[in-house]
Design a protein around this motif. Sequence first.
Motif, PDB file in Angstrom:
ATOM      1  N   PRO A  97      22.592  61.060  46.434  1.00 38.57           N
ATOM      2  CA  PRO A  97      22.230  62.395  45.944  1.00 38.57           C
ATOM      3  C   PRO A  97      23.485  63.205  45.600  1.00 38.57           C
ATOM      4  CG  PRO A  97      21.107  61.880  48.007  1.00 38.57           C
ATOM      5  CD  PRO A  97      22.176  60.860  47.835  1.00 38.57           C
ATOM      6  N   TRP A  98      23.457  63.825  44.449  1.00 36.66           N
ATOM      7  CA  TRP A  98      24.629  64.607  44.033  1.00 36.66           C
ATOM      8  C   TRP A  98      24.830  65.830  44.918  1.00 36.66           C
ATOM      9  CZ3 TRP A  98      23.795  64.584  37.972  1.00 36.66           C
ATOM     10  CH2 TRP A  98      23.961  63.263  37.522  1.00 36.66           C
ATOM     11  N   ASP A  99      23.729  66.387  45.451  1.00 31.71           N
ATOM     12  CA  ASP A  99      23.871  67.533  46.346  1.00 31.71           C
ATOM     13  C   ASP A  99      24.568  67.132  47.641  1.00 31.71           C
ATOM     14  OD1 ASP A  99      22.717  69.195  44.534  1.00 31.71           O
ATOM     15  OD2 ASP A  99      20.790  69.388  45.569  1.00 31.71           O
ATOM     16  N   GLN A 100      24.291  65.914  48.113  1.00 35.11           N
ATOM     17  CA  GLN A 100      24.966  65.423  49.309  1.00 35.11           C
ATOM     18  C   GLN A 100      26.453  65.242  49.046  1.00 35.11           C
ATOM     19  OE1 GLN A 100      23.279  61.797  50.850  1.00 35.11           O
ATOM     20  NE2 GLN A 100      24.767  61.623  52.511  1.00 35.11           N
ATOM     21  N   LEU A 101      26.787  64.735  47.870  1.00 27.29           N
ATOM     22  CA  LEU A 101      28.187  64.610  47.487  1.00 27.29           C
ATOM     23  C   LEU A 101      28.846  65.982  47.361  1.00 27.29           C
ATOM     24  CD1 LEU A 101      27.834  61.755  44.874  1.00 27.29           C
ATOM     25  CD2 LEU A 101      29.321  61.658  46.884  1.00 27.29           C
ATOM     26  N   GLU A 124      38.376  63.528  46.973  1.00 26.87           N
ATOM     27  CA  GLU A 124      37.098  63.147  46.365  1.00 26.87           C
ATOM     28  C   GLU A 124      36.926  61.630  46.359  1.00 26.87           C
ATOM     29  OE1 GLU A 124      36.259  66.775  43.222  1.00 26.87           O
ATOM     30  OE2 GLU A 124      37.689  65.201  42.686  1.00 26.87           O
ATOM     31  N   ARG A 125      37.990  60.920  46.041  1.00 25.45           N
ATOM     32  CA  ARG A 125      37.906  59.450  46.056  1.00 25.45           C
ATOM     33  C   ARG A 125      37.596  58.939  47.461  1.00 25.45           C
ATOM     34  NH1 ARG A 125      42.396  59.714  42.444  1.00 25.45           N
ATOM     35  NH2 ARG A 125      43.822  59.399  44.210  1.00 25.45           N
ATOM     36  N   ALA A 126      38.214  59.560  48.468  1.00 22.47           N
ATOM     37  CA  ALA A 126      37.989  59.140  49.855  1.00 22.47           C
ATOM     38  C   ALA A 126      36.542  59.388  50.272  1.00 22.47           C
ATOM     39  CB  ALA A 126      38.948  59.871  50.798  1.00 22.47           C
ATOM     40  N   VAL A 127      35.987  60.533  49.874  1.00 19.05           N
ATOM     41  CA  VAL A 127      34.599  60.861  50.220  1.00 19.05           C
ATOM     42  C   VAL A 127      33.649  59.864  49.572  1.00 19.05           C
ATOM     43  CG1 VAL A 127      32.755  62.540  49.895  1.00 19.05           C
ATOM     44  CG2 VAL A 127      35.024  63.310  50.622  1.00 19.05           C
ATOM     45  N   VAL A 128      33.846  59.601  48.278  1.00 20.36           N
ATOM     46  CA  VAL A 128      32.979  58.658  47.557  1.00 20.36           C
ATOM     47  C   VAL A 128      33.089  57.270  48.166  1.00 20.36           C
ATOM     48  CG1 VAL A 128      32.591  57.504  45.354  1.00 20.36           C
ATOM     49  CG2 VAL A 128      33.011  59.971  45.412  1.00 20.36           C
ATOM     50  N   ASN A 130      33.949  56.378  51.231  1.00 21.02           N
ATOM     51  CA  ASN A 130      33.326  56.331  52.558  1.00 21.02           C
ATOM     52  C   ASN A 130      31.805  56.289  52.457  1.00 21.02           C
ATOM     53  OD1 ASN A 130      35.786  56.350  53.855  1.00 21.02           O
ATOM     54  ND2 ASN A 130      35.820  58.569  54.127  1.00 21.02           N
ATOM     55  N   MET A 131      31.253  57.093  51.554  1.00 24.01           N
ATOM     56  CA  MET A 131      29.805  57.107  51.393  1.00 24.01           C
ATOM     57  C   MET A 131      29.302  55.771  50.872  1.00 24.01           C
ATOM     58  SD  MET A 131      28.837  60.912  49.981  1.00 24.01           S
ATOM     59  CE  MET A 131      27.097  60.501  50.046  1.00 24.01           C
ATOM     60  N   ILE A 132      30.006  55.194  49.911  1.00 21.75           N
ATOM     61  CA  ILE A 132      29.585  53.912  49.354  1.00 21.75           C
ATOM     62  C   ILE A 132      29.732  52.802  50.391  1.00 21.75           C
ATOM     63  CG2 ILE A 132      30.139  52.150  47.619  1.00 21.75           C
ATOM     64  CD1 ILE A 132      30.812  54.398  45.687  1.00 21.75           C
ATOM     65  N   SER A 133      30.786  52.860  51.199  1.00 22.99           N
ATOM     66  CA  SER A 133      30.993  51.844  52.234  1.00 22.99           C
ATOM     67  C   SER A 133      29.824  51.812  53.213  1.00 22.99           C
ATOM     68  CB  SER A 133      32.292  52.113  52.993  1.00 22.99           C
ATOM     69  OG  SER A 133      33.412  51.971  52.142  1.00 22.99           O
ATOM     70  N   GLU A 134      29.364  52.974  53.636  1.00 27.43           N
ATOM     71  CA  GLU A 134      28.220  53.033  54.544  1.00 27.43           C
ATOM     72  C   GLU A 134      26.968  52.493  53.866  1.00 27.43           C
ATOM     73  OE1 GLU A 134      25.424  53.910  57.573  1.00 27.43           O
ATOM     74  OE2 GLU A 134      27.563  53.437  57.532  1.00 27.43           O
ATOM     75  N   GLN A 135      26.770  52.863  52.601  1.00 28.75           N
ATOM     76  CA  GLN A 135      25.601  52.385  51.869  1.00 28.75           C
ATOM     77  C   GLN A 135      25.643  50.867  51.702  1.00 28.75           C
ATOM     78  OE1 GLN A 135      23.015  54.320  50.955  1.00 28.75           O
ATOM     79  NE2 GLN A 135      24.020  56.081  51.872  1.00 28.75           N
ATOM     80  N   MET A 136      26.826  50.312  51.464  1.00 32.11           N
ATOM     81  CA  MET A 136      26.951  48.868  51.296  1.00 32.11           C
ATOM     82  C   MET A 136      26.521  48.136  52.556  1.00 32.11           C
ATOM     83  SD  MET A 136      30.455  48.211  49.073  1.00 32.11           S
ATOM     84  CE  MET A 136      31.531  49.062  50.195  1.00 32.11           C
ATOM     85  N   GLU A 137      26.943  48.642  53.702  1.00 33.13           N
ATOM     86  CA  GLU A 137      26.644  47.956  54.958  1.00 33.13           C
ATOM     87  C   GLU A 137      25.160  47.983  55.269  1.00 33.13           C
ATOM     88  OE1 GLU A 137      27.991  47.917  59.670  1.00 33.13           O
ATOM     89  OE2 GLU A 137      29.041  49.187  58.218  1.00 33.13           O
ATOM     90  N   ILE A 138      24.529  49.165  55.141  1.00 38.77           N
ATOM     91  CA  ILE A 138      23.110  49.232  55.470  1.00 38.77           C
ATOM     92  C   ILE A 138      22.264  48.525  54.417  1.00 38.77           C
ATOM     93  CG2 ILE A 138      23.375  51.343  56.818  1.00 38.77           C
ATOM     94  CD1 ILE A 138      22.292  52.933  54.474  1.00 38.77           C
ATOM     95  N   LEU A 139      22.736  48.475  53.165  1.00 41.47           N
ATOM     96  CA  LEU A 139      22.015  47.725  52.138  1.00 41.47           C
ATOM     97  C   LEU A 139      22.009  46.244  52.485  1.00 41.47           C
ATOM     98  CD1 LEU A 139      20.631  47.489  49.370  1.00 41.47           C
ATOM     99  CD2 LEU A 139      22.898  47.352  48.341  1.00 41.47           C
ATOM    100  N   GLU A 140      23.170  45.728  52.868  1.00 43.04           N
ATOM    101  CA  GLU A 140      23.263  44.302  53.210  1.00 43.04           C
ATOM    102  C   GLU A 140      22.391  43.965  54.415  1.00 43.04           C
ATOM    103  OE1 GLU A 140      26.191  41.063  55.240  1.00 43.04           O
ATOM    104  OE2 GLU A 140      26.525  43.216  55.426  1.00 43.04           O
ATOM    105  N   LEU A 141      22.475  44.778  55.474  1.00 45.71           N
ATOM    106  CA  LEU A 141      21.713  44.498  56.685  1.00 45.71           C
ATOM    107  C   LEU A 141      20.214  44.573  56.430  1.00 45.71           C
ATOM    108  CD1 LEU A 141      23.874  46.472  59.276  1.00 45.71           C
ATOM    109  CD2 LEU A 141      23.783  43.995  58.944  1.00 45.71           C
TER     110      LEU A 141
END
Length: 350
Positions: A97-101, A124-128, A130-141
């Motif tokens: 969600p863009w609002d979350q970003l 901004e790069r660090a925030v993006v 970190n958010m993608i890293s978390e999404q990657m892990e839960i997507l895989e699991l």
Amino acid sequence: MPISAGDLATVATLSIADYLRNKPVDQVGYNHPFLEKMMAKRKKLNPGLNQKVQVRKGYGTNFAWSKGESARTFNKRDSVDQATYEWYTGVDGLYLPWDQLFAAGVHVDPDPASKGKLVPTANERAVVTNMISEQMEILELGFKEKLDLEIHRDGTSGSDALVGLDALISRTPTTGTVGGLDAGTKTYWRNYFSGAVSKANLVLTMEAMWRACMRNGGTPDFILCGSTAVDMYKTCGTLTQNVEGGMTKTIDYGTGKGTKTGLFFKGVELIWNPAFSALDTLEAPAAADLWEKRMYFINTDQLLYEDDSMTVYSPASPNNIRATYVAVDVRARLKAHRRNAHGLLTVSGS
């Protein structure tokens, strides 16, 4: 400086695709033993509507003794049937969600013309990232967990659901159609099954099942069990330990490690499957049919999993939602070459 919506979609898609490539779904560890075993012999799914598997139903022999000028007979052989297996598409996805970003300090510019022109700050790069890293892990699991459950099920949960283990190695092997072949009329297209097996009869029933599987396709190399079946088998034998004089005697009744039980039948280890408990909760079968009571004898040369590998892409966002979407697709099927090379029993009790 903001990040463009197009660049965000590209970064998210490429990051997740690269993550899943470097940590593919076949490295699933001990929590998904059936999926792990199937992935070990995974085949590439080729394009096409479905696949026909050549099934030898007999030899068609007319062998006879003859002497002198006795008439000799010849016949035309019809030894092959075809089983047809369709593939099914598994889909998973997420969105940012863009609002979350924005709340985290990143502004997403929705203008398509801004793609490739905006340079995010280090924060901004660090925030993006970190958010993608978390999404990657839960997507895989989550993807692994659902795929594992679905390849166990019989395909009746939906019109587009994969036909899995519960159909190919059936509790009603003399009825139903699998791969387009009617088990009611084609006796060779039936797996072994025995239900409500007591402790007193368990080992003898396993022996009968082993022989039936060997008679029709080779030695089972994978024994997959629920908790109740493992516990019953464990109490069928007596453990004797000899300790040298003067040494401390220790007895450990908890054999095995992880899903490997440390219990064997004819040299093949019984594997406990944690997914069986989840399947009992998901499907709520009758008491006699509980997954936890099941013991499968599987020949992995005759039961194969195929997929076309996961595809990661970024669908267009709906007009009324400000978010970046990423989807994962996989086309897959499970197929049996010889159903009668496999067996299933369910134990009695609880």
